[in-house]
Each structure stands twice: as C-alpha cells, then as structure tokens.
Design an enzyme around this catalytic site. Structure first.
Site, PDB file in Angstrom:
ATOM      1  N   GLN A   1      -1.430   3.075  -4.975  1.00 53.24           N
ATOM      2  CA  GLN A   1      -2.443   3.740  -4.138  1.00 53.24           C
ATOM      3  C   GLN A   1      -3.824   3.808  -4.781  1.00 53.24           C
ATOM      4  O   GLN A   1      -4.833   3.727  -4.091  1.00 53.24           O
ATOM      5  CB  GLN A   1      -1.932   5.108  -3.692  1.00 53.24           C
ATOM      6  CG  GLN A   1      -0.919   4.904  -2.571  1.00 53.24           C
ATOM      7  CD  GLN A   1      -0.153   6.134  -2.175  1.00 53.24           C
ATOM      8  OE1 GLN A   1      -0.509   7.245  -2.546  1.00 53.24           O
ATOM      9  NE2 GLN A   1       0.920   5.928  -1.427  1.00 53.24           N
TER      10      GLN A   1
ATOM     11  N   TYR B   1       2.630   0.304   9.679  1.00 48.43           N
ATOM     12  CA  TYR B   1       1.720  -0.396  10.591  1.00 48.43           C
ATOM     13  C   TYR B   1       2.275  -0.382  12.009  1.00 48.43           C
ATOM     14  O   TYR B   1       3.446  -0.097  12.242  1.00 48.43           O
ATOM     15  CB  TYR B   1       1.528  -1.846  10.135  1.00 48.43           C
ATOM     16  CG  TYR B   1       0.763  -1.970   8.849  1.00 48.43           C
ATOM     17  CD1 TYR B   1      -0.610  -1.761   8.815  1.00 48.43           C
ATOM     18  CD2 TYR B   1       1.409  -2.282   7.661  1.00 48.43           C
ATOM     19  CE1 TYR B   1      -1.317  -1.865   7.634  1.00 48.43           C
ATOM     20  CE2 TYR B   1       0.703  -2.398   6.466  1.00 48.43           C
ATOM     21  CZ  TYR B   1      -0.663  -2.186   6.466  1.00 48.43           C
ATOM     22  OH  TYR B   1      -1.368  -2.290   5.294  1.00 48.43           O
TER      23      TYR B   1
ATOM     24  N   ASP C   1      -5.897   0.709  -3.858  1.00 46.37           N
ATOM     25  CA  ASP C   1      -5.900   0.341  -2.439  1.00 46.37           C
ATOM     26  C   ASP C   1      -7.328   0.170  -1.896  1.00 46.37           C
ATOM     27  O   ASP C   1      -7.918   1.084  -1.328  1.00 46.37           O
ATOM     28  CB  ASP C   1      -5.127   1.407  -1.651  1.00 46.37           C
ATOM     29  CG  ASP C   1      -4.935   1.028  -0.198  1.00 46.37           C
ATOM     30  OD1 ASP C   1      -5.491  -0.002   0.231  1.00 46.37           O
ATOM     31  OD2 ASP C   1      -4.231   1.765   0.500  1.00 46.37           O
TER      32      ASP C   1
ATOM     33  N   ARG D   1       0.797  -1.232   0.000  1.00 36.78           N
ATOM     34  CA  ARG D   1       0.000   0.000   0.000  1.00 36.78           C
ATOM     35  C   ARG D   1       0.826   1.276   0.000  1.00 36.78           C
ATOM     36  O   ARG D   1       0.342   2.327  -0.380  1.00 36.78           O
ATOM     37  CB  ARG D   1      -0.929   0.007   1.217  1.00 36.78           C
ATOM     38  CG  ARG D   1      -1.883  -1.146   1.195  1.00 36.78           C
ATOM     39  CD  ARG D   1      -2.566  -1.300   2.527  1.00 36.78           C
ATOM     40  NE  ARG D   1      -3.556  -0.279   2.776  1.00 36.78           N
ATOM     41  CZ  ARG D   1      -4.062  -0.032   3.985  1.00 36.78           C
ATOM     42  NH1 ARG D   1      -3.632  -0.705   5.040  1.00 36.78           N
ATOM     43  NH2 ARG D   1      -4.976   0.880   4.150  1.00 36.78           N
TER      44      ARG D   1
ATOM     45  N   SER E   1      -7.873   0.817   1.892  1.00 32.47           N
ATOM     46  CA  SER E   1      -8.084   2.212   2.272  1.00 32.47           C
ATOM     47  C   SER E   1      -9.465   2.706   1.854  1.00 32.47           C
ATOM     48  O   SER E   1     -10.151   3.373   2.633  1.00 32.47           O
ATOM     49  CB  SER E   1      -7.022   3.120   1.634  1.00 32.47           C
ATOM     50  OG  SER E   1      -5.795   2.956   2.299  1.00 32.47           O
TER      51      SER E   1
HETATM   52  P1  NAD Z   1      -4.718  -0.673  10.382  1.00 30.71           P
HETATM   53  O1  NAD Z   1      -6.104  -0.995   9.937  1.00 30.71           O
HETATM   54  O2  NAD Z   1      -3.648  -1.684  10.230  1.00 30.71           O
HETATM   55  O3  NAD Z   1      -4.754  -0.250  11.916  1.00 30.71           O
HETATM   56  C1  NAD Z   1      -5.508   0.859  12.343  1.00 30.71           C
HETATM   57  C2  NAD Z   1      -4.687   1.640  13.343  1.00 30.71           C
HETATM   58  O4  NAD Z   1      -4.601   0.922  14.562  1.00 30.71           O
HETATM   59  C3  NAD Z   1      -3.259   1.938  12.919  1.00 30.71           C
HETATM   60  O5  NAD Z   1      -3.079   3.334  12.848  1.00 30.71           O
HETATM   61  C4  NAD Z   1      -2.418   1.307  14.027  1.00 30.71           C
HETATM   62  O6  NAD Z   1      -1.248   2.059  14.329  1.00 30.71           O
HETATM   63  C5  NAD Z   1      -3.378   1.295  15.182  1.00 30.71           C
HETATM   64  N1  NAD Z   1      -3.054   0.360  16.267  1.00 30.71           N
HETATM   65  C6  NAD Z   1      -2.602  -0.914  16.201  1.00 30.71           C
HETATM   66  N2  NAD Z   1      -2.410  -1.427  17.435  1.00 30.71           N
HETATM   67  C7  NAD Z   1      -2.753  -0.456  18.317  1.00 30.71           C
HETATM   68  C8  NAD Z   1      -2.798  -0.383  19.732  1.00 30.71           C
HETATM   69  N3  NAD Z   1      -2.412  -1.408  20.515  1.00 30.71           N
HETATM   70  N4  NAD Z   1      -3.209   0.768  20.292  1.00 30.71           N
HETATM   71  C9  NAD Z   1      -3.599   1.813  19.522  1.00 30.71           C
HETATM   72  N5  NAD Z   1      -3.594   1.799  18.184  1.00 30.71           N
HETATM   73  C10 NAD Z   1      -3.181   0.680  17.579  1.00 30.71           C
HETATM   74  O7  NAD Z   1      -4.248   0.682   9.709  1.00 30.71           O
HETATM   75  P2  NAD Z   1      -4.566   1.236   8.283  1.00 30.71           P
HETATM   76  O8  NAD Z   1      -5.732   2.107   8.316  1.00 30.71           O
HETATM   77  O9  NAD Z   1      -4.578   0.112   7.336  1.00 30.71           O
HETATM   78  O10 NAD Z   1      -3.304   2.134   8.051  1.00 30.71           O
HETATM   79  C11 NAD Z   1      -2.029   1.592   8.330  1.00 30.71           C
HETATM   80  C12 NAD Z   1      -0.949   2.542   7.944  1.00 30.71           C
HETATM   81  O11 NAD Z   1      -0.812   2.604   6.544  1.00 30.71           O
HETATM   82  C13 NAD Z   1      -1.120   3.951   8.405  1.00 30.71           C
HETATM   83  O12 NAD Z   1       0.162   4.406   8.712  1.00 30.71           O
HETATM   84  C14 NAD Z   1      -1.652   4.659   7.208  1.00 30.71           C
HETATM   85  O13 NAD Z   1      -1.394   6.028   7.229  1.00 30.71           O
HETATM   86  C15 NAD Z   1      -0.826   3.970   6.171  1.00 30.71           C
HETATM   87  N6  NAD Z   1      -1.411   4.040   4.864  1.00 30.71           N
HETATM   88  C16 NAD Z   1      -0.745   4.742   3.946  1.00 30.71           C
HETATM   89  C17 NAD Z   1      -1.251   4.813   2.691  1.00 30.71           C
HETATM   90  C18 NAD Z   1      -0.520   5.568   1.678  1.00 30.71           C
HETATM   91  O14 NAD Z   1       0.593   5.979   1.897  1.00 30.71           O
HETATM   92  N7  NAD Z   1      -1.138   5.729   0.561  1.00 30.71           N
HETATM   93  C19 NAD Z   1      -2.422   4.192   2.351  1.00 30.71           C
HETATM   94  C20 NAD Z   1      -3.073   3.462   3.322  1.00 30.71           C
HETATM   95  C21 NAD Z   1      -2.560   3.391   4.579  1.00 30.71           C
END
Ligand code: NAD
Length: 411
Positions: free
Chosen positions: A143, A244, A146, A137, A149
């Site tokens: 992107q 992550y 994705d 991702r 997302s």
């Molecule tokens: P996810 O669904 O894996 O998790 C959701 C959130 O839960 C995350 O922010 C994670 O840090 C948090 N988390 C996990 N364990 C935790 C705990 N014990 N206590 C509190 N919080 C906790 O996350 P996601 O929505 O899939 O996103 C993951 C990452 O990928 C993020 O950094 C997001 O910004 C990034 N991302 C980037 C892009 C991009 O660059 N285009 C696209 C999608 C996601």
C-alpha cells in the site's frame, strides 16, 4: 546482471547503484518522480541519487533544492549514461526510450496492458521495466507503493476544485441580504479512490453530494464522506475480483444509462471516475443525458483516455461546451495539475518500492516475490509479465515465437 532459476537477479558490484529521476516529456505533464524531501530516503539505501537538470522545475522543485538534499544534477546525456535505475512518472517518449541500454532499469507507470508492444521493445532492448500500475494493491505491504491510489487521490481532489471553478455559481448554501443561493448538487459516478476524494472535497466546499457505484461496499465508503448513495433499481451489483468492478453486460449497461440519466439531469456537477481493469471505461453519461442537464452544468470525465471515457462527447485533455451550455471536461491527467503534491506522494511510493528492491545498495529482482511479480514487466531480455505476454500473443498468434515467462504469479 545474472539470474537464477527463480528469475532472481542482482546488480551487485562494487560501485553504488545510480538511481536517476528523469525530466518528464508527456503532454501537460508537470510532475516529477523524485522530490528533494525524498532524496535522503534513497541515499539511506546506499545508492547514488541523480536528477536530470530541470526535472522538478514544473513542480516547483529547482535543481538547487535537489543538490542541497544530496543529489547530483546532470544534463540528460550524462544522466542516461550513468544511471542504473531511471525513475519516471509517465512512459518516456520514443527519443528517450531509444536511449535506454541493456541492463538499465526503468521504473514508472508504463501501462503495458494498454500498449504491450512498448513492453516488448523494452524487453528486446534488455531493459528491465517496472510498472507500478501492476502492483497488487490489496496486499497490505504494497500500500505504501500504490501510485494509482496516490495519483487518483490528487486527481479526485483537483476534480472537485476544477468543477467549482468552472461552475458559475456558489457550491455552498448561502443566505445573505441579497437572497438565498441553493447549494450546488454534485453527483460522483464511480466511488473508488478518486471518486471518494472528489466527494469529500466537494462536500467540504459546501455542495450537496451524491454518489453511485456498482460495488456494494462503495455505499458505506461514500456515506463516510457525507454523500447520499444512489440505488439503481435496474442494475444489480457488479463486483469483479480484487476490489474492482466487472464490466456490465450490454443490457445492464443500457438499463444503467437510462436510469442514471434521470439523476444526472437534476445535478449541477457530474464527476465520473468509473474504470474496469483491462477494459474500455464504461459509458455512464450519454449525449441525451447531457442534453437534459441545465445550462451552466459541468461534467468532468476523469476516466477519459485514448481508449474511451465515461462521458459521450468528452475528449482527452479538452474542454467543450455543448449547444445546451453544458461544459464537458476530458480530464485524463488531473494529478499533473497539482504537481508538487502529486509528485511528493509519488516519490514516497517510489521510495517504498526501492526500499523493497534494493538490498545493501544493490538491486535484487525476484520474480517469486508477489509484489515484484506484479510490477516487473520485462527482465533478462524478455517480457516476463503474464498479462502482457497474453496480449502480445493475442496480437500476433501466428507470428514468431514470443518471449514467455518461466516463473511469476498469474497477473
Ligand atoms: P477504479 O479506478 O478501478 O474504478 C473507479 C470506480 O469505478 C470503482 O469503484 C468501480 O467499482 C467503479 N465502476 C466501474 N464500473 C462502473 C459502472 N459501470 N458503474 C459505476 N461504477 C463503476 O477504482 P480504484 O479507485 O482503483 O479502486 C478500486 C478498488 O480498489 C476499490 O475497491 C478501492 O477501495 C480498492 N483499493 C483498495 C486499496 C487498499 O486496500 N489499500 C487501495 C486502493 C484501492
């Protein structure tokens, strides 16, 4: 299909590739993998577009709209017979899976790491499985594909609306002739894509919003949508790879739960979205924390699935009210409750993937490509996805020889 030494393969022959959107069979699933507005984009790739009769009905896309957009609508039996590539949102049910034949390609969110046995079955059947949850991702050219997302964003938005609906008071501060209503206080635990969208939506509804995450970058992201970020004294940051979080140690988890409980008690709404890749979701909201909440409070567990959730006492797809009057929602598939919007975003993601996979109207599988290495789970009669292979081997260490990938990046 033939493959070269790099695992590259092509479906190239004289008839156009038939790409077909199937009718979803999952419980409560109202989305569809292709919407009429995207049919033209697929046809521009030189493929024929087929749609199973009634596939879009639950998302308010009638068969006639697909026909008008240039697709051919067919009953299931004929669609499965003619399709080269089948597009789905969730994993097809067993009856549908049994219909797939060698050489067909299945594209969807198939969750091979949660059920590697399913991937093994598809591989053995000669089906090429492409699962978008394996997308790298953070790669910028990935992107637009994705789906995690786009669907998390829909789920986060719906979470705030559902919470507002279930909460028996106003979200915004109201000063009226009948007195003053304080704004709702909303806490979002886990500030990934869904969490950010939930925060922004709750804030736009007028609530006071606070957020917590173990990744340090989450602070600025939460603040950018108007939230106050909670800092826990007892837990250090916990970054894993690729943006992550990592799993906390049992001691860290206990400390986190204890400190979070005090914050949870003073909020009216708690929305949890925390996930750690390849692990059970961490428990952030304990039964004691819920007991301390005020009657009428609402807790939404978006991380709840069959493997677990962030909230003790939440159940997949169920709403329960505790004896203390707290409503707990196990909201495992909220994107499906916004079927037209979520399907449109999903279909755009799929069109972006196919634009990369289809050249001159033919499908080219190339496991040396970073994106395909992440999403192609089975190909050429075997499982090729390293993460899935590892799980299959761990489940049957002394069993018969397992299919092994000859190429492809570590996934
Ligand atoms: P996810 O669904 O894996 O998790 C959701 C959130 O839960 C995350 O922010 C994670 O840090 C948090 N988390 C996990 N364990 C935790 C705990 N014990 N206590 C509190 N919080 C906790 O996350 P996601 O929505 O899939 O996103 C993951 C990452 O990928 C993020 O950094 C997001 O910004 C990034 N991302 C980037 C892009 C991009 O660059 N285009 C696209 C999608 C996601």
């Amino acid at each position: 299909m033939t493959a070269d030494s790099l695992g590259r393969a092509s479906t190239r022959d004289s008839t156009p590739l038939a790409v077909a959107a199937v009718k979803e069979s999952g419980r409560g699933e109202r989305r569809v993998a292709l919407v009429p507005a995207i049919v033209g984009k697929l046809r521009a790739l030189g493929v024929d577009v087929l749609v199973e009769s009634g596939a879009g009905a639950a998302a308010h896309f009638p068969d006639a709209a697909y026909v008008e957009a240039g697709a051919v609508v067919l009953p299931a039996a004929e669609l499965y017979r003619r399709a080269d590539v089948l597009l789905s949102v969730g994993r097809p049910g067993d009856a549908v899976t049994a219909r797939l034949r060698a050489g067909q390609v299945l594209v969807g969110v198939l969750n091979p790491l949660a059920d590697p046995g399913y991937a093994h079955r598809l591989g053995t059947a000669g089906v090429t499985a492409i699962s978008l949850d394996g997308l790298p991702r953070l790669l910028s050219r990935a992107q637009s594909m994705d789906v995690l997302s786009s669907q998390a964003s829909a789920a986060g938005y719906r979470a705030a609306l559902l919470a507002a609906d279930l909460y028996g008071r106003y979200f915004p501060l109201l000063i009226t002739a009948a007195g003053t209503e304080r704004p709702a206080e909303v806490l979002v635990l886990g500030v990934g894509v869904a969490g950010l969208q939930a925060l922004g939506t709750a804030r736009r509804l007028g609530a006071v919003v606070r957020a917590y995450d173990v990744r340090p970058e989450a602070r600025a992201e939460a603040e950018s949508v108007g939230a106050t970020f909670l800092e826990l004294r007892s837990v250090a940051t916990a970054e894993g790879g690729g943006g992550y979080a990592r799993a906390l140690t049992p001691d860290e988890q206990r400390a986190q739960q204890g400190e979070l409980s005090r914050h949870i008690a003073r909020h009216d709404i708690v929305i949890t979205t925390a996930q750690v890749p390849g692990r059970r979701p961490p428990v952030l909201v304990t039964a004691e924390a819920i007991e301390a909440m005020r009657p009428g409070s609402v807790v939404l567990d978006l991380a709840r699935g069959d493997l677990g959730g962030n909230v003790e006492g939440s159940r997949p797809d169920e709403t329960v009210v505790t004896p203390g009057g707290v409503t707990i929602v196990g909201a495992d598939n909220l994107a499906a409750t916004m079927p037209a919007g979520a399907s449109t975003a999903y279909a755009r993601n799929i069109a972006a993937l196919l634009a990369q996979l289809v050249t001159d109207g033919a499908l080219a599988i190339d496991l040396t490509d970073e994106i395909q290495a992440g999403v192609v789970i089975t190909h050429g009669g075997r499982v090729v996805h390293p993460g899935t292979i590892r799980l299959l081997e761990a489940a049957a260490p002394a069993g018969p020889a397992r299919p092994v990938a000859e190429s492809g990046a570590e996934r």
